[in-house]
Design an enzyme around this catalytic site. Structure first.
Site, PDB file in Angstrom:
ATOM      1  N   CYS A   2      29.504  16.771   9.581  1.00 14.08           N
ATOM      2  CA  CYS A   2      29.184  15.275   9.818  1.00 14.08           C
ATOM      3  C   CYS A   2      28.980  14.653   8.396  1.00 14.08           C
ATOM      4  CB  CYS A   2      28.199  15.072  10.880  1.00 14.08           C
ATOM      5  SG  CYS A   2      28.152  16.441  12.272  1.00 14.08           S
ATOM      6  N   ARG A  27      36.295  14.298   5.646  1.00 12.77           N
ATOM      7  CA  ARG A  27      35.957  15.539   6.185  1.00 12.77           C
ATOM      8  C   ARG A  27      35.954  15.915   7.643  1.00 12.77           C
ATOM      9  NH1 ARG A  27      31.398  17.552   3.684  1.00 12.77           N
ATOM     10  NH2 ARG A  27      30.332  17.912   5.621  1.00 12.77           N
ATOM     11  N   TRP A  74      30.694  15.293  13.939  1.00 15.08           N
ATOM     12  CA  TRP A  74      31.887  16.403  14.305  1.00 15.08           C
ATOM     13  C   TRP A  74      31.074  17.135  15.543  1.00 15.08           C
ATOM     14  CZ3 TRP A  74      33.292  21.341  13.918  1.00 15.08           C
ATOM     15  CH2 TRP A  74      34.689  21.393  14.025  1.00 15.08           C
ATOM     16  N   ASN A 100      22.676  16.134  10.533  1.00 16.77           N
ATOM     17  CA  ASN A 100      23.802  16.930  10.290  1.00 16.77           C
ATOM     18  C   ASN A 100      23.190  18.422  10.604  1.00 16.77           C
ATOM     19  OD1 ASN A 100      25.281  14.819   9.680  1.00 16.77           O
ATOM     20  ND2 ASN A 100      25.725  15.550   7.337  1.00 16.77           N
ATOM     21  N   GLY A 101      23.973  19.246  11.218  1.00 12.46           N
ATOM     22  CA  GLY A 101      23.386  20.581  11.341  1.00 12.46           C
ATOM     23  C   GLY A 101      23.253  20.946  12.844  1.00 12.46           C
ATOM     24  N   GLU A 481      45.179  39.942   7.269  1.00 11.84           N
ATOM     25  CA  GLU A 481      44.896  38.624   7.162  1.00 11.84           C
ATOM     26  C   GLU A 481      44.977  38.242   5.606  1.00 11.84           C
ATOM     27  OE1 GLU A 481      44.364  35.942   8.333  1.00 11.84           O
ATOM     28  OE2 GLU A 481      42.890  34.857   7.220  1.00 11.84           O
ATOM     29  N   LYS A 485      47.276  35.410   3.438  1.00 14.30           N
ATOM     30  CA  LYS A 485      46.629  34.600   2.469  1.00 14.30           C
ATOM     31  C   LYS A 485      47.607  34.604   1.255  1.00 14.30           C
ATOM     32  CE  LYS A 485      44.883  32.683   4.861  1.00 14.30           C
ATOM     33  NZ  LYS A 485      44.132  32.879   6.072  1.00 14.30           N
ATOM     34  N   GLU A 488      51.063  33.181   1.984  1.00 14.57           N
ATOM     35  CA  GLU A 488      51.225  31.559   2.450  1.00 14.57           C
ATOM     36  C   GLU A 488      50.795  30.681   1.236  1.00 14.57           C
ATOM     37  OE1 GLU A 488      47.045  31.624   5.180  1.00 14.57           O
ATOM     38  OE2 GLU A 488      48.540  30.038   5.437  1.00 14.57           O
ATOM     39  N   HIS A 504      56.094  56.626   6.187  1.00 12.86           N
ATOM     40  CA  HIS A 504      57.083  56.591   7.402  1.00 12.86           C
ATOM     41  C   HIS A 504      58.234  55.384   6.982  1.00 12.86           C
ATOM     42  CE1 HIS A 504      54.905  59.219   9.928  1.00 12.86           C
ATOM     43  NE2 HIS A 504      53.823  58.707   9.707  1.00 12.86           N
ATOM     44  N   LYS A 604      48.531  22.367   8.918  1.00 17.11           N
ATOM     45  CA  LYS A 604      47.445  22.534   9.355  1.00 17.11           C
ATOM     46  C   LYS A 604      47.425  22.952  10.922  1.00 17.11           C
ATOM     47  CE  LYS A 604      43.191  23.934   8.880  1.00 17.11           C
ATOM     48  NZ  LYS A 604      43.029  25.289   8.511  1.00 17.11           N
TER      49      LYS A 604
HETATM   50  C1  F6R Z   1      46.861  30.644   8.094  1.00 16.58           C
HETATM   51  C2  F6R Z   1      46.438  29.669   9.121  1.00 16.58           C
HETATM   52  C3  F6R Z   1      47.511  29.637  10.339  1.00 16.58           C
HETATM   53  C4  F6R Z   1      46.502  29.486  11.716  1.00 16.58           C
HETATM   54  C5  F6R Z   1      47.469  29.436  12.927  1.00 16.58           C
HETATM   55  C6  F6R Z   1      46.641  29.008  14.113  1.00 16.58           C
HETATM   56  O1  F6R Z   1      46.062  30.650   7.176  1.00 16.58           O
HETATM   57  O2  F6R Z   1      45.767  28.902   9.126  1.00 16.58           O
HETATM   58  O3  F6R Z   1      47.979  31.223  10.600  1.00 16.58           O
HETATM   59  O4  F6R Z   1      45.595  30.537  11.838  1.00 16.58           O
HETATM   60  O5  F6R Z   1      48.425  28.453  12.701  1.00 16.58           O
HETATM   61  O6  F6R Z   1      46.199  28.025  14.266  1.00 16.58           O
HETATM   62  P1  F6R Z   1      44.764  27.589  15.052  1.00 16.58           P
HETATM   63  O7  F6R Z   1      43.861  28.730  14.736  1.00 16.58           O
HETATM   64  O8  F6R Z   1      44.515  26.264  14.684  1.00 16.58           O
HETATM   65  O9  F6R Z   1      45.313  27.605  16.552  1.00 16.58           O
END
Ligand code: F6R
Length: 609
Positions: A2, A27, A74, A100-101, A481, A485, A488, A504, A604
């Site tokens: 927040c 933010r 938030w 905040n918090g 994971e 990263k 992407e 394999h 996002k």
């Molecule tokens: C990768 C990434 C995406 C999200 C995916 C799901 O770094 O951010 O793979 O994890 O699009 O998004 P949410 O979690 O918002 O459902």
């Protein structure tokens, strides 16, 4: 998380704090409010929604005042509504507070205050803090003294800002594990949660240290500690431009969010472990449900899916509860076989991912119990699940998810432990694991200190044509994971699989120049892992291992090694190994000059199919 703003001085304070909030908009927030001195009273204006909604209210009757505080919220406790928005009053409406918090013990305090006749209007922990400080203030002490004594009863992370209708010249602020900065002006002073909100007004800034209390007046500031001892004031001059300041001085939001992870761990655990080491979630099924659930299906996309795999590992290992993990896009069209006693868990940072939402609706139609693990309060998945646990990671701005993943795995860990407590599972070391969780924040901080080593490795590896990410057991899940990263944000092709699967097929891709990253948190299979490492090295590949500091086996066999502190629990160790791997992807991408916060072709929140 927040945003906080405050001003005392000759300008129209309401205009100043509203402008400060606008500078914190990046933010993310879901409601906002202002408190200012008006005649003999404090006037509060607050609204759910965007700042423009609050702005329209201010335009109707432009207020003028020499002192104001403001907040963009938030939501963490209670949905984003006008009533839950800050500021909040104390019982006697003498003081007004923004915060905040998270106040961890707010439920216990609230019960106590209700017994004493206090009436609450919102669902927030902040209003409880207002009443606690208001109780002290009602004893007739100065405002700063009421804050000094009152906060001793609060447990958790907070930045608190308080004004009183009786002491019209001062703003009082304090903090614990949540930032606050003071801006120094000529016969005026400012307050904010983040530096960008101060920069248009002043570059002379005092960063308030933990547990200190500040009193701002037009003529100066005073800072003292919890015993009342005055502290020296050491302003710093900020050179950053606004864009750099929004990223907290980091070059990218992704790097900022990676570095926020110790704090995110603290926020995620806050209020969820009681004195008896029991895990408590606010919104969860009653105990008998856990005895009834015969199968868990975890449904998610991308990084959240990878967190789900860690959930499967936990539920099966600790609870012996059969668990499947589905990609939402497959689940929704896959005609899955669902036991009527099963539980479907939906994991999502945004809470708006179209495939996950559609899969949730499939479960609702089939009358399956649903539980959300979601970051954004008020989001569609959070609203539509029967129950939702919030990850409390704060807004994630970088497209590549980092801190949300860590919080998702933490919630899954706490959930598994809480079910183990409910079902009294024999052989599950719940108390020890809870202790490990409590020290995870410090361990994560230590893991971040590997960054200089990671930077050197990134320089060696950034032009590799292919990265392998490998591991056995829980490390195989982290490998997915870490690989995501790397692809992407650095656009480097990756091959990720359990280490034992290499021979394999994927091993055919190994040749000089290829880098293989092995996770080795799973101690019981380290010797097997060494055989897989040899397979890669024999074909000219370079091997980097990410393991725990006590590992005496794997580092002997590798070309390079990054060691995180151990916790005694493999899932938590593996979770810590993700931190240097996030940093590796980041620094490789940076050296390649990639657009890190907004990688090509990605968004996002994926609200389309
Ligand atoms: C990768 C990434 C995406 C999200 C995916 C799901 O770094 O951010 O793979 O994890 O699009 O998004 P949410 O979690 O918002 O459902």
């Amino acid at each position: 998380m927040c945003g906080i703003a405050g001003y005392v001085g000759p300008r129209n304070s309401v205009e100043v704090v509203f402008d400060q909030l606008k500078r914190l908009e990046y933010r993310g927030y879901d409601s906002a409010g202002i408190a200012y001195l008006n005649g003999q009273d404090i006037k509060v204006l607050k609204r759910a929604g965007k700042l423009s909604v609050l702005g329209a209210l201010l335009e109707e009757a432009p207020p003028e005042s020499h002192l104001a505080i403001a907040h963009s919220r938030w939501a963490t406790h209670g949905p984003p509504t006008d009533i839950n928005a800050h500021p909040h009053f104390d019982q006697f409406e003498q003081i007004s507070i923004i915060h905040n918090g998270i106040i961890e013990n707010y439920l216990d305090l609230k019960e106590e205050l209700v017994r004493d006749g206090h009436v609450f209007h919102s669902e927030t922990d902040t209003e409880v803090a207002a009443h606690v400080i208001g109780q002290e203030y009602a004893r007739g002490v100065p405002l700063e003294e009421a804050v000094r004594v009152g906060v001793k009863r609060l447990r958790g992370a907070y930045a608190l800002v308080v004004i009183s209708k009786n002491e019209r010249e001062k703003i009082v602020a304090t903090r614990n594990a949540s930032p606050l900065v003071i801006g120094l002006g000529e016969a005026e002073n400012y307050l904010a949660s983040d530096i960008p909100a101060l920069l248009p007004y002043t570059r002379q800034v005092v960063v308030l240290e933990e547990d200190l209390i500040a009193v701002l007046t037009q003529d100066g500031i005073r800072i003292f500690d919890g015993q009342g001892n005055d502290q020296s004031i050491e302003p710093i001059h900020i050179e950053w431009d606004i864009a750099a300041a929004q990223k907290g001085g980091y070059e990218h939001f992704m790097l900022k969010e990676i570095h926020e992870q110790p704090e995110v761990i603290a926020q995620c655990l806050a209020g969820r472990i009681d004195e008896k080491q029991r895990i408590r979630f606010e919104q969860i099924f009653s105990e008998h449900v856990w005895h009834e659930v015969d199968r868990v299906n975890i449904i998610a996309c991308g990084t959240a899916y990878h967190a789900g795999l860690m959930g499967k590992y936990l539920f099966e290992k600790l609870l012996r509860l059969p668990t499947d993990v589905f990609h939402s896009s497959e689940f929704r069209y896959g005609d899955p076989v669902l036991s009527p006693k099963s539980l479907a868990i939906f994991i999502s940072q945004s809470g708006e991912t179209a495939d996950s939402l559609a899969a949730l609706r499939v479960c609702k139609e089939r009358r399956i119990r649903t539980l959300g693990i979601v970051n954004v309060i008020g989001s569609s998945i959070a609203r539509e699940c029967d129950r939702t646990i919030f990850t409390q990671a704060g807004p994630e701005i970088s497209v590549a998810s980092t801190k949300a993943y860590v919080a998702q795995v933490l919630v899954l860990t706490m959930l598994a432990l809480s079910v183990a407590q409910v079902k009294e599972m024999p052989g599950v070391r719940v108390t020890e694991c809870v202790h490990a969780l409590r020290s995870l924040r410090e361990r994560a901080q230590e893991a971040l200190t590997l960054e200089p080593q990671v930077i050197e490795l990134a320089k060696q590896f950034f032009d590799a044509p292919l990265f392998f990410f490998l591991g056995r057991g829980v490390d195989a899940h982290v490998a997915l994971e870490a690989a995501l990263k790397m692809k992407e944000i650095a656009y480097i092709p990756t091959q990720e699989s359990p280490a034992g699967e290499m021979k394999h097929g994927p091993l055919a891709l190994v040749e000089p120049g290829v880098v293989a990253v092995f996770g080795a948190a799973e101690a019981s299979v380290r010797e097997k892992l060494v055989s897989n490492i040899r397979e890669v090295q024999a074909r000219g590949g370079t091997v980097l291992a990410v393991t725990t500091r006590d590992d005496a086996i794997v580092p002997q066999a590798t070309d390079a090694c990054l060691a995180v502190p151990g916790t005694g629990f493999e899932v938590l160790d593996a979770l810590l190994t993700v931190i240097p791997l996030q940093l590796l992807a980041y620094h490789v991408a940076r050296l390649k000059g990639c657009d890190i916060d907004m990688p090509r072709n990605l968004a996002k929140s994926v609200t389309v199919e």
